[in-house]
Structure formats: structure tokens, C-alpha cells
Write a protein that holds these residues in place. Structure first.
Motif, PDB file in Angstrom:
ATOM      1  N   GLY A   6       4.681   6.588  -5.711  1.00 36.85           N
ATOM      2  CA  GLY A   6       5.165   6.052  -6.988  1.00 36.85           C
ATOM      3  C   GLY A   6       5.624   4.649  -6.915  1.00 36.85           C
ATOM      4  O   GLY A   6       6.011   3.887  -8.020  1.00 36.85           O
ATOM      5  N   GLY A   7       5.610   4.013  -5.867  1.00 41.05           N
ATOM      6  CA  GLY A   7       6.124   2.783  -5.497  1.00 41.05           C
ATOM      7  C   GLY A   7       7.538   2.615  -5.143  1.00 41.05           C
ATOM      8  O   GLY A   7       8.038   1.635  -5.035  1.00 41.05           O
ATOM      9  N   ALA A   8       7.992   3.693  -4.848  1.00 38.76           N
ATOM     10  CA  ALA A   8       9.371   3.715  -4.556  1.00 38.76           C
ATOM     11  C   ALA A   8       9.714   3.412  -2.893  1.00 38.76           C
ATOM     12  O   ALA A   8       8.846   3.639  -1.981  1.00 38.76           O
ATOM     13  N   ILE A   9      10.716   2.705  -2.596  1.00 34.67           N
ATOM     14  CA  ILE A   9      11.138   2.492  -1.456  1.00 34.67           C
ATOM     15  C   ILE A   9      11.664   3.810  -0.836  1.00 34.67           C
ATOM     16  O   ILE A   9      12.749   4.339  -1.355  1.00 34.67           O
TER      17      ILE A   9
ATOM     18  N   THR B  78       0.714  -1.180  -0.049  1.00 38.46           N
ATOM     19  CA  THR B  78      -0.094   0.022   0.110  1.00 38.46           C
ATOM     20  C   THR B  78       0.885   1.201  -0.122  1.00 38.46           C
ATOM     21  O   THR B  78       2.180   1.046   0.105  1.00 38.46           O
ATOM     22  N   THR B  79       0.206   2.380  -0.154  1.00 47.25           N
ATOM     23  CA  THR B  79       1.062   3.689  -0.245  1.00 47.25           C
ATOM     24  C   THR B  79       0.729   4.644   1.007  1.00 47.25           C
ATOM     25  O   THR B  79      -0.226   4.539   1.563  1.00 47.25           O
ATOM     26  N   LEU B  80       1.787   5.417   1.270  1.00 47.06           N
ATOM     27  CA  LEU B  80       1.387   6.459   2.001  1.00 47.06           C
ATOM     28  C   LEU B  80       0.333   7.280   1.768  1.00 47.06           C
ATOM     29  O   LEU B  80      -0.417   7.608   2.730  1.00 47.06           O
ATOM     30  N   GLY B  81       0.322   7.588   0.563  1.00 47.83           N
ATOM     31  CA  GLY B  81      -0.873   8.400   0.184  1.00 47.83           C
ATOM     32  C   GLY B  81      -2.417   7.671   0.308  1.00 47.83           C
ATOM     33  O   GLY B  81      -3.335   8.391   0.583  1.00 47.83           O
TER      34      GLY B  81
ATOM     35  N   GLN C  37       7.695  -2.935  -9.090  1.00 48.85           N
ATOM     36  CA  GLN C  37       7.303  -3.214 -10.541  1.00 48.85           C
ATOM     37  C   GLN C  37       6.021  -3.593 -10.529  1.00 48.85           C
ATOM     38  O   GLN C  37       5.420  -4.211  -9.504  1.00 48.85           O
ATOM     39  N   ASP C  38       5.229  -3.324 -11.323  1.00 50.33           N
ATOM     40  CA  ASP C  38       3.533  -3.770 -11.612  1.00 50.33           C
ATOM     41  C   ASP C  38       3.092  -2.991 -10.189  1.00 50.33           C
ATOM     42  O   ASP C  38       2.128  -3.948  -9.662  1.00 50.33           O
ATOM     43  N   LEU C  39       3.316  -2.019  -9.926  1.00 48.19           N
ATOM     44  CA  LEU C  39       2.652  -1.281  -8.788  1.00 48.19           C
ATOM     45  C   LEU C  39       1.175  -1.581  -8.770  1.00 48.19           C
ATOM     46  O   LEU C  39       0.629  -1.811  -7.590  1.00 48.19           O
ATOM     47  N   ALA C  40       0.314  -1.191  -9.658  1.00 44.91           N
ATOM     48  CA  ALA C  40      -1.029  -1.275  -9.857  1.00 44.91           C
ATOM     49  C   ALA C  40      -1.592  -2.585  -9.617  1.00 44.91           C
ATOM     50  O   ALA C  40      -2.352  -2.867  -8.959  1.00 44.91           O
TER      51      ALA C  40
END
Length: 142
Positions: A67-70, A27-30, A97-100
Motif C-alpha cells: 500500500g506504499g507504507a514504510i 517498488t513494492t514487496l508484492g 503519496q501518489d504511489l501509482a
């Protein structure tokens, strides 16, 4: 079962959502920030402030930047290792990769999580903020 320290209701909500992210997903911070109606920095601060036992039991490594970055932090290599162990493919730069396909949707049914109406009214929507390094800022309505 992980004992979620009740330092604050927000902290308990963040940890409850993070605990609901399945192995091999992120999951993302956003996503967390929007679900709880707070700024992304609050989420990052809560995750950075986990005590040593929580770092072992809470799947904090499944939370990445939008954006999927660490992120660049002290436990970066640990996060990369844990994600790869779960089958998440990362680029050499540390981007999922393939974040979606890897995103775990927010579940409003996560135990103990209060639903929010969205971002706080004092913050402009992300698209209205000036991008870092941008030469032009959004037009002011003042």
C-alpha cells in the motif's frame, strides 16, 4: 558496481531488480514477489539480511509495502530519510503519496533475473486470503 553476493540465485535476482529501480521511484514487496514467484516474506527477509556494505550500496529503501507504507523495522527512519532525499513525498504516517505515479514497473530485462510464471501454486491468491481482523473467512471448498 555492487558485488551481489551469490548466497542464492533468488537473492541475486531480488538484488538485481532492486538495483534497477531508479532514484525517486519505488517498488513494492508484492511486485517483487509476483515477479519472482515467491512469498513477500522471502523478499523482506532477503532485504533485511543485507550486510552493512550492501545497506550503503543497494537501494533497499526503494522497496515499500504493497500500500506504499514504510514498514516497522530498525532502519525505518533511514528509509524515510533516503526516500525524502530522492524526492518521494511521504505522509506523516510514512506512506508514499501518489504511489501509482511513483511505482517502478518490473523489467524482465534486468540482468540475471529469471522470469517466473507467477505466485507459487500452493499459495491462494491474495484476494482469497482472509483479511486480518475480518469476521468472515472465504468459503471453503472442502
Amino acid at each position: 558496481m555492487v558485488r551481489l553476493a551469490n548466497r542464492s540465485p533468488l537473492r541475486a535476482d531480488v538484488l538485481a531488480i532492486v538495483m534497477s529501480v531508479p532514484s525517486g521511484r519505488v517498488t513494492t514487496l508484492g511486485t517483487l514477489a509476483a515477479a519472482l514467484g515467491v512469498h513477500e516474506r522471502r523478499i523482506a527477509s532477503i532485504l533485511a539480511g543485507l550486510d552493512p556494505s550492501e545497506f550503503q550500496t543497494v537501494p533497499w529503501h526503494r522497496v515499500v509495502q504493497n500500500g506504499g507504507a514504510i514498514g516497522r523495522h530498525a532502519r525505518r527512519m533511514d528509509q524515510v530519510y533516503r526516500l525524502r532525499e530522492e524526492g518521494v513525498t511521504l505522509s506523516a504516517a510514512g506512506i508514499v503519496q501518489d504511489l501509482a505515479g511513483r511505482l517502478s514497473p518490473y523489467r524482465a530485462s534486468a540482468p540475471g533475473v529469471a522470469r517466473s510464471a507467477g505466485p507459487t501454486p500452493s499459495e491462494p491468491p491474495h484476494s482469497a486470503r482472509r483479511a486480518r481482523g475480518s469476521k468472515t473467512a472465504p468459503k471453503s471448498t472442502i
